[in-house]
Structure formats: structure tokens, C-alpha cells
Design an enzyme around this catalytic site. Structure first.
Site, PDB file in Angstrom:
ATOM      1  N   CYS A 197      -5.400   7.789 -12.029  1.00  0.00           N
ATOM      2  CA  CYS A 197      -6.742   7.222 -11.963  1.00  0.00           C
ATOM      3  C   CYS A 197      -6.939   6.464 -10.653  1.00  0.00           C
ATOM      4  O   CYS A 197      -8.002   6.524 -10.040  1.00  0.00           O
ATOM      5  CB  CYS A 197      -6.968   6.308 -13.164  1.00  0.00           C
ATOM      6  SG  CYS A 197      -8.491   5.368 -13.107  1.00  0.00           S
ATOM      7  N   CYS A 335       3.344   4.487  -1.852  1.00  0.00           N
ATOM      8  CA  CYS A 335       1.916   4.706  -2.062  1.00  0.00           C
ATOM      9  C   CYS A 335       1.428   3.637  -3.032  1.00  0.00           C
ATOM     10  O   CYS A 335       2.064   2.589  -3.171  1.00  0.00           O
ATOM     11  CB  CYS A 335       1.609   6.123  -2.537  1.00  0.00           C
ATOM     12  SG  CYS A 335       2.184   6.499  -4.205  1.00  0.00           S
TER      13      CYS A 335
END
Length: 376
Positions: A197, A335
Site C-alpha cells: 500500500c 526502501c
């Protein structure tokens, strides 16, 4: 076909409760007995994020008597558009505490049980103990398979939902009465093939749509009304305003689930270093290359000092060129949560530059090492 009610009715409703649930009791085939079953039901919700924020208030206002919440995260600004169980005043608070306050405000008579921890193979049996059913609103595949297997071993039904960008799906796993999640998805997708998401985005209203479907399933299971989504998946496309249904059956050749396993390994989440371990290496002055594969705007929000920013798209276009410029120092790829880093790790490994992924990404680094670093 309808299934038998999941729980026995609780004691008679008080006059105040009868007045509160009068409109529900008027439903055909429902009545006060069904409402008493809801009052007796103990439901465990995995995740107080997008789906959890839709599910939890509905469970409380519908009259479920005991609600458990499992989540180890804290409220961040980017949560607020789709996680409306939390408010700006809750920023930085554990999500379970913020969610519990909302539920108790809706109905101070319900019992709320909090588990401010990540569900793991080590604690799943303990956490699921004492509940009648599970609603899984988790956002990663290791947890989804873990919930399925733990509930299967405990004999519990699992209502699960998933949201991706502008669509979503919901279903029911209950091995005692039909197929379960592994019959539908025997193997997890390749790491990095399904963006999270945080990476792909999610339409806030889609969380509400799928969450509502999940609560309807829970109501049907507890009260024994309607036809549950056993062996069926409802798929919703918000942009088209369309629903469709997929049917599936038990896999007759599937290996039985007999014990909980290493779900990160099963889902290909490997070659990682924890934030604490990386921090210790940096403090010790060990040589390293920190490769940040997020987008520039994300690095502007938060980054680990000394990181080399090379967005994943660049790695995908020229993995050989990126690998050639990295040097020989140990490589740690970063990340937001770890999904893009794993994709980059595989590409760079094929190009001759082996490395590891920072487990949990910059989000976990902020939580575990540097709380002053903004979370997004």
C-alpha cells in the site's frame, strides 16, 4: 448454505441494549437471539490500519462483545486519509491504543483486548487463544499465510480482506467446513511483484468497502444467517463500480498444515539485516554501501545519512550499470518497507552485486533506531 451459529447467545439484553439494537433485531431471521450471539462473540482483528479502521468501529457499533486488536505500529500522517479510526491527535501513538479509545467511545460496555506486537509463528497460538473468529486485515503475505495456518490449527474461521490501489477482495477461510486461503493461493507471489500500500497507494473508500464486506461475513458466521463466502471470493473494482465473484474448492493434493513455519522464508523474504544490527555496524565504523531505491521525494522526507539514492526504476533499466558502480563494500539496500529493496536485491545479485535488504525499510529504522526521523 448457511452454517450453524458460531457461538451460543449471551444473557438477555438489557432494555437499553434492546433499544440500541432495535433496528437490527427487526431484520428477517435475526431478532434479539442473533444480537445476543453477537454480544457473546469474541473476534480478533489483525491490523489497525486501512482495513482494521473500517472493520473495528463496525464491529463495536454492531454489538460484538469482545474485540481483540493486533498491531505493532504507530499512527503516522500518511495513515489518516484511509485509517479514520485514528485522528491527528493520535500521531505517534500505538495504533492499538488509538483504536481502543475509538471503540470504547462507541460502546464502553464492550471488552477490548490489545496486542501491541507483531503476529509471529512464536506468539500466534497465544494470541488466537480465547477467540471465536479472526478478521485478517494485514498488508503482507507472510502474515496472511501465518493467520490462515494458525487459525486452521486452532479450528477458527478467518474472514480476510485485501486492498490494492482502487480494488479489493474479501473471502472466508475455514478448513473445518470448506476450502481455506492456501487452496486459493497455494504459493505466495514472487517477492516485489505485488507492491505494498505504501508503494502503490490505496483508495480510502475501498478500505471501507472491503471492510464492510468482512464485517458482514463475521455477522453471518456468528448468527448463522445468510450464505457465507466459503469457497467464494468477492472482487470489487471501485473505478468501474463493479463486483464479481470467483469460486474455488479444496485442493485435494495439497499438503496438510501441521505446524507453523518460517513465513518470511516461505514468502521469499530473505537476505535481510535488522535495523539494530545495521546500526551497530555503522557505529562500529564497518565499511558499507547503503543503496536507497526509493523515489527522490521519499528521500527528501526521511533518509539514512550516507545513503546513495538510486530509484528502483533506474535499477530495473540498468542493473549491470548500477552494479558496476557500487564497489566492493558490503551492500545494504533500503526502501520504505522492504518490498522494492528485495526486487533491487534480486536484480543486482543477477548482475554480480550481492547484498542484503534492510528489514522493514526506512520505516523500521525510524521506529527502532532513530525516532526523530519522520515516518510517512
Amino acid at each position: 448454505m448457511p452454517l450453524p451459529p458460531l457461538v451460543e447467545p449471551a444473557q438477555e439484553l438489557t432494555p437499553e441494549q434492546e433499544a440500541r439494537y432495535a433496528r437490527t433485531a427487526q431484520l428477517p431471521g435475526f431478532g434479539t437471539v442473533a444480537q445476543r450471539r453477537l454480544r457473546a462473540a469474541r473476534v480478533l482483528v489483525i491490523g489497525a490500519g486501512g482495513l482494521g479502521s473500517a472493520v473495528l468501529p463496525l464491529l463495536a457499533s454492531t454489538g460484538f462483545g469482545t474485540i481483540g486488536i493486533v498491531d505493532d505500529d504507530r499512527v503516522e500522517p500518511s495513515n489518516l486519509p484511509r485509517q479514520n479510526i485514528h485522528t491527528p491527535a493520535d500521531l505517534g501513538r500505538p495504533k492499538v491504543e488509538s483504536a481502543a479509545d475509538t471503540l470504547r467511545a462507541l460502546d464502553p460496555t464492550i471488552e477490548v483486548r490489545l496486542f501491541a506486537e507483531r503476529l509471529t509463528a512464536a506468539n500466534a497460538s497465544r494470541i488466537l487463544s480465547g477467540f471465536d473468529l479472526v478478521l485478517d486485515g494485514s498488508d503482507n503475505f507472510p502474515t496472511r499465510y501465518l493467520v490462515n495456518d494458525a487459525a486452521l490449527l486452532a479450528g477458527l474461521p478467518v474472514v480476510w480482506g485485501a486492498v490494492h490501489q482502487t480494488g479489493g477482495q474479501a473471502g472466508l477461510s475455514w478448513a473445518a467446513h470448506g476450502p481455506h486461503y492456501r487452496d486459493l493461493f497455494p504459493q505466495p507471489p514472487e517477492p516485489g511483484s505485488v507492491p505494498s500500500c505504501a508503494e502503490a497507494g490505496a483508495l480510502p473508500s475501498e478500505c471501507a468497502t472491503i471492510g464492510s464486506l468482512m464485517v458482514s461475513e463475521a455477522i453471518k458466521l456468528v448468527t448463522g444467517t445468510g450464505e457465507p463466502l466459503l469457497g467464494r471470493v468477492v472482487v470489487h473494482d471501485a473505478l468501474r463500480g463493479a463486483f464479481r465473484e470467483l469460486a474455488y474448492e479444496r485442493d485435494p493434493v495439497a499438503a496438510p498444515v501441521t505446524a507453523l513455519i518460517d513465513y518470511d522464508l516461505f514468502c521469499g523474504v530473505t537476505a535481510t539485516v535488522s535495523p539494530a544490527e545495521l546500526h551497530a555496524r555503522l557505529v562500529a565504523g564497518e565499511p558499507h554501501t547503503l543503496l536507497d531505491v526509493r523515489e527522490p521525494w521519499e528521500a527528501d522526507v526521511a533518509s539514512i545519512p550516507g545513503s546513495l539514492l538510486v530509484p528502483l526504476g533506474v535499477v530495473q533499466r540498468d542493473a549491470d550499470g548500477v552494479a558496476a558502480r557500487l564497489g566492493d563494500d558490503p551492500l545494504v539496500i533500503v526502501c520504505h518497507h522492504g518490498v522494492r529493496a528485495e526486487t533491487a536485491r534480486e536484480l543486482l545479485a543477477a548482475a554480480g552485486a550481492s547484498g542484503v535488504v534492510l528489514a522493514g525499510g526506512i520505516d523500521a529504522w525510524s521506529r527502532d533506531v532513530d525516532p526523530a526521523l519522520p515516518r510517512y
